[in-house]
Design an enzyme around this catalytic site. Structure first.
Site, PDB file in Angstrom:
ATOM      1  CG  HIS A 122      37.823  35.568  51.026  1.00  0.00           C
ATOM      2  ND1 HIS A 122      38.509  35.350  50.020  1.00  0.00           N
ATOM      3  CD2 HIS A 122      38.638  35.269  52.119  1.00  0.00           C
ATOM      4  CE1 HIS A 122      39.564  35.155  50.170  1.00  0.00           C
ATOM      5  NE2 HIS A 122      39.620  34.938  51.681  1.00  0.00           N
TER       6      HIS A 122
ATOM      7  CG  HIS B  47      40.241  35.736  55.338  1.00  0.00           C
ATOM      8  ND1 HIS B  47      40.283  34.569  55.010  1.00  0.00           N
ATOM      9  CD2 HIS B  47      39.285  35.643  56.655  1.00  0.00           C
ATOM     10  CE1 HIS B  47      39.735  33.636  55.826  1.00  0.00           C
ATOM     11  NE2 HIS B  47      39.106  34.610  56.838  1.00  0.00           N
TER      12      HIS B  47
ATOM     13  CG  HIS C 131      38.990  30.405  52.859  1.00  0.00           C
ATOM     14  ND1 HIS C 131      40.005  29.680  53.432  1.00  0.00           N
ATOM     15  CD2 HIS C 131      39.218  31.688  52.615  1.00  0.00           C
ATOM     16  CE1 HIS C 131      41.181  30.597  54.004  1.00  0.00           C
ATOM     17  NE2 HIS C 131      40.600  32.005  53.250  1.00  0.00           N
TER      18      HIS C 131
ATOM     19  CG  HIS D 145      47.228  32.562  48.862  1.00  0.00           C
ATOM     20  ND1 HIS D 145      48.109  33.360  49.767  1.00  0.00           N
ATOM     21  CD2 HIS D 145      46.011  32.737  49.467  1.00  0.00           C
ATOM     22  CE1 HIS D 145      47.178  34.049  50.672  1.00  0.00           C
ATOM     23  NE2 HIS D 145      46.003  33.804  50.197  1.00  0.00           N
TER      24      HIS D 145
ATOM     25  CG  ASP E 210      42.518  32.630  50.107  1.00  0.00           C
ATOM     26  OD1 ASP E 210      42.972  33.054  49.084  1.00  0.00           O
ATOM     27  OD2 ASP E 210      42.555  33.081  51.198  1.00  0.00           O
TER      28      ASP E 210
ATOM     29  CG  ASP F 180      45.253  37.383  52.889  1.00  0.00           C
ATOM     30  OD1 ASP F 180      44.084  37.257  53.573  1.00  0.00           O
ATOM     31  OD2 ASP F 180      45.817  36.368  52.205  1.00  0.00           O
ATOM     32  CG  HIS F 181      41.799  37.865  49.960  1.00  0.00           C
ATOM     33  ND1 HIS F 181      41.961  37.256  48.613  1.00  0.00           N
ATOM     34  CD2 HIS F 181      42.659  37.076  50.778  1.00  0.00           C
ATOM     35  CE1 HIS F 181      42.614  36.195  49.028  1.00  0.00           C
ATOM     36  NE2 HIS F 181      43.048  35.807  50.192  1.00  0.00           N
TER      37      HIS F 181
END
Length: 259
Positions: free
Chosen positions: A56, A58, A112, A171, A133, A60-61
């Protein structure tokens, strides 16, 4: 079957690296930070990075995507329905591709984010799931873009995978998730035992992943929204009798957001 290595990133992310010892090829999943990936490759020159897998959009990915792609000859696979630059092959629900000789299936799991995907390999000896996530050990992702109905459907699709499927989420949230699960189901002995194990692992600074689908079905309240104890706890929390499924999930997701 590939070897999985967890590269810690940021405060609690894991960037999963998959290694094929037969071909000396590597794949990396959701590299939000390029540094751990580039550092690992520099220390293991026998491996070449060929594939990046994205679940996805985001940051942080995806934050390390452009730097890693520029430094290697890899191809990037990612969700067709999300705006992510640098993807070479856009994946939608039902697609399949080969990774290290094994077939990987694409599962759409909105909730998410609106276009989130999960990647499942139904290896007869060692099935595995990369779920980003959407599904966490003991929990699920926040509903940033999707609805409780979407998340419930997504989680039910993942729960239908073989119990022995290893679950690689992104995570280190397991301890906090299980403390919430215990609040939802204080009489659930499986949660009690699992939390004791996880507390011990975290006290030693050790990783709590991967999980399995079977373990999640026993201990993860978001996969147990049809269970009387979970429905009763959610109903008591909101002060209203809830239906199993998406109503219960919506209540416990909101509960968890403020737990």
């Amino acid at each position: 079957m590939p070897q999985f290595i967890a590269l810690p990133a940021f405060q609690d992310n894991y960037i999963w690296m998959l290694l094929d010892e037969h071909t000396s090829q590597a794949a990396v999943v959701d590299p939000g930070d390029p540094v751990p990936v580039v550092r690992w490759l520099g220390r293991h020159p026998e491996y070449s990075l060929k594939t990046i897998l994205i679940t996805h959009h985001h940051r942080d990915h995806t934050g390390g995507l452009s730097a890693i792609k520029a430094a290697t000859e890899c191809k990037v696979y990612g969700p067709a329905e999300e705006d992510i630059s640098g993807i070479d092959r856009r994946l939608k629900d039902g697609d399949e591709f080969r990774l290290f000789g094994s077939v990987v299936q694409v599962i759409s799991v909105p909730g998410h984010t609106s276009g989130h995907i999960a990647l499942f390999c139904n290896d007869a000896k060692d099935p595995w799931l990369l779920c980003g996530d959407t599904l966490f050990a003991g929990g699920c992702g926040r509903l940033f873009e999707g609805t409780p109905e979407q998340m419930h459907h997504s989680l039910q699709r993942l729960a239908a995978l073989p119990d022995e499927t290893r679950v690689f989420c992104a995570h280190e949230y397991t301890q906090a998730n299980l403390r919430f699960a215990r609040a939802v189901e204080p009489e659930n002995k499986d949660i009690k035992v699992r939390l004791e194990v996880v507390d011990d692992l975290r006290a030693g600074g050790r990783i709590t992943l991967p999980s399995t689908i079977g373990l999640e079905k026993l201990t993860n309240p978001f996969l147990r929204c049809d269970q009387p104890a979970v429905i009763a706890a959610a109903s008591q929390h909101v002060g209203n009798r809830l239906e199993p499924g998406e109503q219960t999930l919506a209540a416990i997701r909101q509960w968890k957001d403020n737990f």
